[in-house]
Design a protein around this motif. Structure first.
Motif, PDB file in Angstrom:
ATOM      1  N   ALA A  55       0.795  -1.061   0.100  1.00  0.00           N
ATOM      2  CA  ALA A  55       0.077   0.075   0.046  1.00  0.00           C
ATOM      3  C   ALA A  55       0.847   1.060   0.003  1.00  0.00           C
ATOM      4  CB  ALA A  55      -0.950  -0.103   1.007  1.00  0.00           C
ATOM      5  N   ALA A  56       1.958   1.387   0.749  1.00  0.00           N
ATOM      6  CA  ALA A  56       2.760   2.647   0.675  1.00  0.00           C
ATOM      7  C   ALA A  56       3.525   2.508  -0.244  1.00  0.00           C
ATOM      8  CB  ALA A  56       3.673   2.363   2.186  1.00  0.00           C
ATOM      9  N   ASP A  57       3.934   1.400  -0.905  1.00  0.00           N
ATOM     10  CA  ASP A  57       4.929   1.248  -2.074  1.00  0.00           C
ATOM     11  C   ASP A  57       4.348   1.945  -3.219  1.00  0.00           C
ATOM     12  OD1 ASP A  57       6.676   0.236  -0.508  1.00  0.00           O
ATOM     13  OD2 ASP A  57       6.878  -1.640  -1.721  1.00  0.00           O
ATOM     14  N   VAL A  58       3.015   1.805  -3.422  1.00  0.00           N
ATOM     15  CA  VAL A  58       2.334   2.046  -4.632  1.00  0.00           C
ATOM     16  C   VAL A  58       2.323   3.779  -4.613  1.00  0.00           C
ATOM     17  CG1 VAL A  58      -0.248   2.398  -5.838  1.00  0.00           C
ATOM     18  CG2 VAL A  58       0.702   0.215  -4.676  1.00  0.00           C
ATOM     19  N   LYS A  59       2.372   4.475  -3.471  1.00  0.00           N
ATOM     20  CA  LYS A  59       2.304   5.876  -3.548  1.00  0.00           C
ATOM     21  C   LYS A  59       3.661   6.377  -3.615  1.00  0.00           C
ATOM     22  CE  LYS A  59      -1.557   5.681   0.050  1.00  0.00           C
ATOM     23  NZ  LYS A  59      -1.875   6.043   1.384  1.00  0.00           N
ATOM     24  N   ALA A  60       4.536   5.779  -3.579  1.00  0.00           N
ATOM     25  CA  ALA A  60       6.025   6.133  -3.730  1.00  0.00           C
ATOM     26  C   ALA A  60       6.454   7.029  -4.752  1.00  0.00           C
ATOM     27  CB  ALA A  60       6.999   4.882  -3.376  1.00  0.00           C
ATOM     28  N   LEU A  61       5.881   6.781  -6.086  1.00  0.00           N
ATOM     29  CA  LEU A  61       6.177   7.365  -7.401  1.00  0.00           C
ATOM     30  C   LEU A  61       5.079   8.681  -7.523  1.00  0.00           C
ATOM     31  CD1 LEU A  61       7.610   4.526  -9.648  1.00  0.00           C
ATOM     32  CD2 LEU A  61       8.850   6.324  -8.243  1.00  0.00           C
ATOM     33  N   ALA A  62       4.242   8.675  -6.646  1.00  0.00           N
ATOM     34  CA  ALA A  62       3.154   9.663  -6.993  1.00  0.00           C
ATOM     35  C   ALA A  62       3.670  10.869  -7.544  1.00  0.00           C
ATOM     36  CB  ALA A  62       2.238   9.657  -5.849  1.00  0.00           C
ATOM     37  N   GLY A  63       4.617  11.368  -6.868  1.00  0.00           N
ATOM     38  CA  GLY A  63       5.196  12.905  -7.104  1.00  0.00           C
ATOM     39  C   GLY A  63       6.299  13.019  -8.137  1.00  0.00           C
ATOM     40  N   VAL A  64       6.556  11.909  -8.749  1.00  0.00           N
ATOM     41  CA  VAL A  64       7.689  11.843  -9.871  1.00  0.00           C
ATOM     42  C   VAL A  64       7.238  12.115 -11.058  1.00  0.00           C
ATOM     43  CG1 VAL A  64       9.421  10.298 -10.962  1.00  0.00           C
ATOM     44  CG2 VAL A  64       9.077  10.081  -8.454  1.00  0.00           C
ATOM     45  N   GLN A  91       8.354  -0.572  -7.848  1.00  0.00           N
ATOM     46  CA  GLN A  91       7.407   0.162  -8.130  1.00  0.00           C
ATOM     47  C   GLN A  91       7.685   0.592  -9.689  1.00  0.00           C
ATOM     48  OE1 GLN A  91       4.049   0.112  -6.851  1.00  0.00           O
ATOM     49  NE2 GLN A  91       5.062  -1.404  -5.719  1.00  0.00           N
ATOM     50  N   ARG A  92       6.882   0.847 -10.732  1.00  0.00           N
ATOM     51  CA  ARG A  92       6.992   1.267 -12.013  1.00  0.00           C
ATOM     52  C   ARG A  92       5.907   2.197 -12.182  1.00  0.00           C
ATOM     53  NH1 ARG A  92       6.828  -0.154 -17.632  1.00  0.00           N
ATOM     54  NH2 ARG A  92       5.456  -1.986 -17.071  1.00  0.00           N
ATOM     55  N   LYS A  93       6.109   3.428 -12.766  1.00  0.00           N
ATOM     56  CA  LYS A  93       5.189   4.293 -13.499  1.00  0.00           C
ATOM     57  C   LYS A  93       5.493   4.673 -14.925  1.00  0.00           C
ATOM     58  CE  LYS A  93       3.644   8.965 -12.098  1.00  0.00           C
ATOM     59  NZ  LYS A  93       3.699  10.014 -11.212  1.00  0.00           N
ATOM     60  N   VAL A  94       4.602   4.463 -15.760  1.00  0.00           N
ATOM     61  CA  VAL A  94       4.986   4.875 -17.170  1.00  0.00           C
ATOM     62  C   VAL A  94       4.572   6.449 -17.351  1.00  0.00           C
ATOM     63  CG1 VAL A  94       4.061   4.585 -19.516  1.00  0.00           C
ATOM     64  CG2 VAL A  94       4.355   2.673 -18.108  1.00  0.00           C
ATOM     65  N   LEU A 152      12.531  -2.752 -15.694  1.00  0.00           N
ATOM     66  CA  LEU A 152      12.355  -2.594 -17.434  1.00  0.00           C
ATOM     67  C   LEU A 152      11.176  -3.755 -17.925  1.00  0.00           C
ATOM     68  CD1 LEU A 152      16.229  -1.743 -18.219  1.00  0.00           C
ATOM     69  CD2 LEU A 152      13.826  -0.135 -18.505  1.00  0.00           C
ATOM     70  N   VAL A 153      11.312  -4.737 -17.201  1.00  0.00           N
ATOM     71  CA  VAL A 153      10.145  -5.770 -17.729  1.00  0.00           C
ATOM     72  C   VAL A 153       8.894  -5.050 -18.078  1.00  0.00           C
ATOM     73  CG1 VAL A 153       8.758  -7.818 -17.458  1.00  0.00           C
ATOM     74  CG2 VAL A 153      11.156  -7.803 -17.065  1.00  0.00           C
ATOM     75  N   GLY A 154       8.336  -5.176 -19.306  1.00  0.00           N
ATOM     76  CA  GLY A 154       7.047  -4.322 -19.573  1.00  0.00           C
ATOM     77  C   GLY A 154       7.269  -3.077 -20.296  1.00  0.00           C
ATOM     78  N   ALA A 155       8.506  -2.641 -20.429  1.00  0.00           N
ATOM     79  CA  ALA A 155       8.648  -1.277 -20.933  1.00  0.00           C
ATOM     80  C   ALA A 155       8.534  -1.549 -22.500  1.00  0.00           C
ATOM     81  CB  ALA A 155       9.981  -0.810 -20.665  1.00  0.00           C
ATOM     82  N   GLN A 156       8.316  -0.271 -23.126  1.00  0.00           N
ATOM     83  CA  GLN A 156       8.041  -0.454 -24.660  1.00  0.00           C
ATOM     84  C   GLN A 156       9.032   0.573 -25.353  1.00  0.00           C
ATOM     85  OE1 GLN A 156       3.726   0.511 -24.441  1.00  0.00           O
ATOM     86  NE2 GLN A 156       3.435  -1.121 -25.865  1.00  0.00           N
ATOM     87  N   LYS A 157       9.107   0.287 -26.600  1.00  0.00           N
ATOM     88  CA  LYS A 157       9.894   1.263 -27.271  1.00  0.00           C
ATOM     89  C   LYS A 157       9.438   2.292 -27.431  1.00  0.00           C
ATOM     90  CE  LYS A 157      12.147   1.596 -31.945  1.00  0.00           C
ATOM     91  NZ  LYS A 157      12.405   1.098 -33.291  1.00  0.00           N
ATOM     92  N   GLY A 158      10.251   3.723 -27.087  1.00  0.00           N
ATOM     93  CA  GLY A 158       9.960   4.902 -27.263  1.00  0.00           C
ATOM     94  C   GLY A 158       9.356   5.441 -25.948  1.00  0.00           C
ATOM     95  N   SER A 159       9.233   4.455 -24.922  1.00  0.00           N
ATOM     96  CA  SER A 159       8.736   4.848 -23.529  1.00  0.00           C
ATOM     97  C   SER A 159       9.554   5.622 -22.602  1.00  0.00           C
ATOM     98  CB  SER A 159       7.889   3.878 -23.006  1.00  0.00           C
ATOM     99  OG  SER A 159       9.048   2.941 -22.345  1.00  0.00           O
ATOM    100  N   ARG A 160       8.953   6.188 -21.876  1.00  0.00           N
ATOM    101  CA  ARG A 160       9.862   6.898 -20.502  1.00  0.00           C
ATOM    102  C   ARG A 160       9.130   6.197 -19.368  1.00  0.00           C
ATOM    103  NH1 ARG A 160      10.455  12.903 -20.695  1.00  0.00           N
ATOM    104  NH2 ARG A 160      12.316  12.325 -22.089  1.00  0.00           N
ATOM    105  N   VAL A 161       9.916   5.434 -18.459  1.00  0.00           N
ATOM    106  CA  VAL A 161       9.331   4.948 -17.164  1.00  0.00           C
ATOM    107  C   VAL A 161      10.260   5.258 -16.211  1.00  0.00           C
ATOM    108  CG1 VAL A 161       8.458   2.862 -18.511  1.00  0.00           C
ATOM    109  CG2 VAL A 161      10.594   2.715 -17.642  1.00  0.00           C
ATOM    110  N   ALA A 162       9.574   5.690 -14.772  1.00  0.00           N
ATOM    111  CA  ALA A 162      10.231   5.502 -13.877  1.00  0.00           C
ATOM    112  C   ALA A 162      10.046   4.404 -12.846  1.00  0.00           C
ATOM    113  CB  ALA A 162       9.792   6.788 -13.002  1.00  0.00           C
ATOM    114  N   PHE A 163      11.071   3.819 -12.162  1.00  0.00           N
ATOM    115  CA  PHE A 163      10.669   2.737 -11.267  1.00  0.00           C
ATOM    116  C   PHE A 163      11.683   2.636 -10.021  1.00  0.00           C
ATOM    117  CE2 PHE A 163      13.785   1.154 -14.468  1.00  0.00           C
ATOM    118  CZ  PHE A 163      14.536   0.820 -13.961  1.00  0.00           C
TER     119      PHE A 163
END
Length: 346
Positions: A55-64, A91-94, A152-163
């Motif tokens: 539950a806490a982990d899911v919120k970690a990237l909210a401000g990124v 945790q990963r955020k597209v 990086l598993v799940g990332a697509q070409k041309g994407s920008r992801v935060a994790f």
């Protein structure tokens, strides 16, 4: 075993190499660990025991956030939001969607990354720095930090992801003093993904016969199993010899690229096998054309095409030199014989 020369066996932990083992697998040091999947990551995933808190982990990237074009030239403007950022799971955020297939552990990705200290917010590594370029990683490599692969598993070409990379999926209980990362620090990665592709797993075809005077190569159990080498009678060649037994139709291998390859190494004098990725059941990854492997490999494999099978006979001067490789039972007078299947270049 590592195929690197003794003079280049030490690799500094710089740039994106913080995410990989301190050196790539190479036919030189039997029993050593590396990218062939037989060893542990230099990152030492450790035994961090913090209980997962989804539950806490899911919120970690909210401000990124990371704004700017995903053109692999322009560094994004990154805002981490409130720190410290700490997670117990990856945790990963597209941030910017991509297109095409999502990366799996069977794929290779090319990325430019920025790595941040989750506690202090400090930028630890900038993949957009001077003379940097996008760099490739086969996600199935055993030497990569597990959290880097998972992010990086799940990332697509041309994407920008935060994790995030939590300690248990990063440097573990040992941390990384050089980077100022402790056993409780989470890393935050911003990754621009320039490519996702899948290399070969096995070559097709029987292959041509070896030229006269060179060892014969047979694959009695198919191309997924180790070959049988037959060494001819007589003295070994004084100069490096090579023959392309299968001509690939993939990209040309360039200097300073990694290659993924299956290889089989034996001694000319008696045919004894000193190393074989086929026997281990997994290919290996090498930085080629950069002095990180024995000279005979750099000389021959740069310029070959992905999908090629190459026979190489390497005298001591292009192998381990006068010092040999005692750990592998290789003396300073031993000539080496390799069969190499090039599965990918990145």
């Amino acid at each position: 075993m590592r195929i690197r020369s003794a003079a280049t066996a030490a690799v500094a932990v710089l740039g994106l190499s913080v995410l990989s083992a301190c050196g790539q697998t190479s036919p030189a040091e039997p029993g050593s660990t590396g990218t062939d999947g037989t060893g542990t990551a230099a990152s030492s995933t450790g035994s961090s025991t913090a209980a997962p808190d989804p539950a806490a982990d899911v919120k970690a990237l909210a401000g990124v956030t990371a704004t700017g074009p995903v053109d692999f030239k322009t560094a994004p403007k990154v805002e981490l939001g409130p720190t410290p950022i700490s997670t117990t799971t990856v945790q990963r955020k597209v941030l910017t969607p991509g297109t095409g297939p999502a990366a799996t552990k069977q794929d290779t990705v090319r990325v430019r990354v920025q790595i941040y200290h989750g506690t202090s917010g400090k930028l630890l590594d900038d993949g957009f720095g001077k003379n940097r370029r996008d760099e490739g990683y086969r996600l199935g490599r055993a030497d990569l930090i597990p959290g880097f692969t998972e992010g990086l598993v799940g990332a697509q070409k041309g994407s920008r992801v935060a994790f995030t990379i939590p300690p248990a999926k990063g440097f573990g209980d040992s941390g990384n003093a050089q980077l100022g990362v402790t056993a409780t620090d989470t890393l935050v990665v911003i990754a621009d993904v320039s490519d996702v592709h899948r290399g070969l797993t096995v070559l097709e075809g029987k292959g041509a016969a070896s030229p006269k005077g060179l060892p014969t190569v047979e694959f009695p159990d198919g191309n997924a199993k180790a070959p049988k080498l037959t060494i001819p009678q007589g003295a070994a060649p004084a100069e490096t010899q090579q023959a392309t037994l299968i001509e690939g139709d993939g990209p040309v291998v360039e200097a300073n690229q990694f290659i993924t390859a299956h290889y089989h190494g034996a001694l000319w004098k008696d045919g004894s096998v000193f190393d074989s990725s086929w026997n281990r059941g997994t290919p290996a990854d090498f930085l080629i054309g950069a002095g990180q492997v024995i000279p005979g490999w750099d000389k021959v494999l740069v310029g070959k095409k992905v999908g090629s099978r190459v026979l190489i006979v390497i005298p001591p001067k292009d192998g381990y030199g006068e010092q040999g490789n005692p750990n592998g039972g290789i003396t300073g007078t031993d000539t080496l014989v390799f069969v190499v299947d090039i599965l990918d270049a990145y």
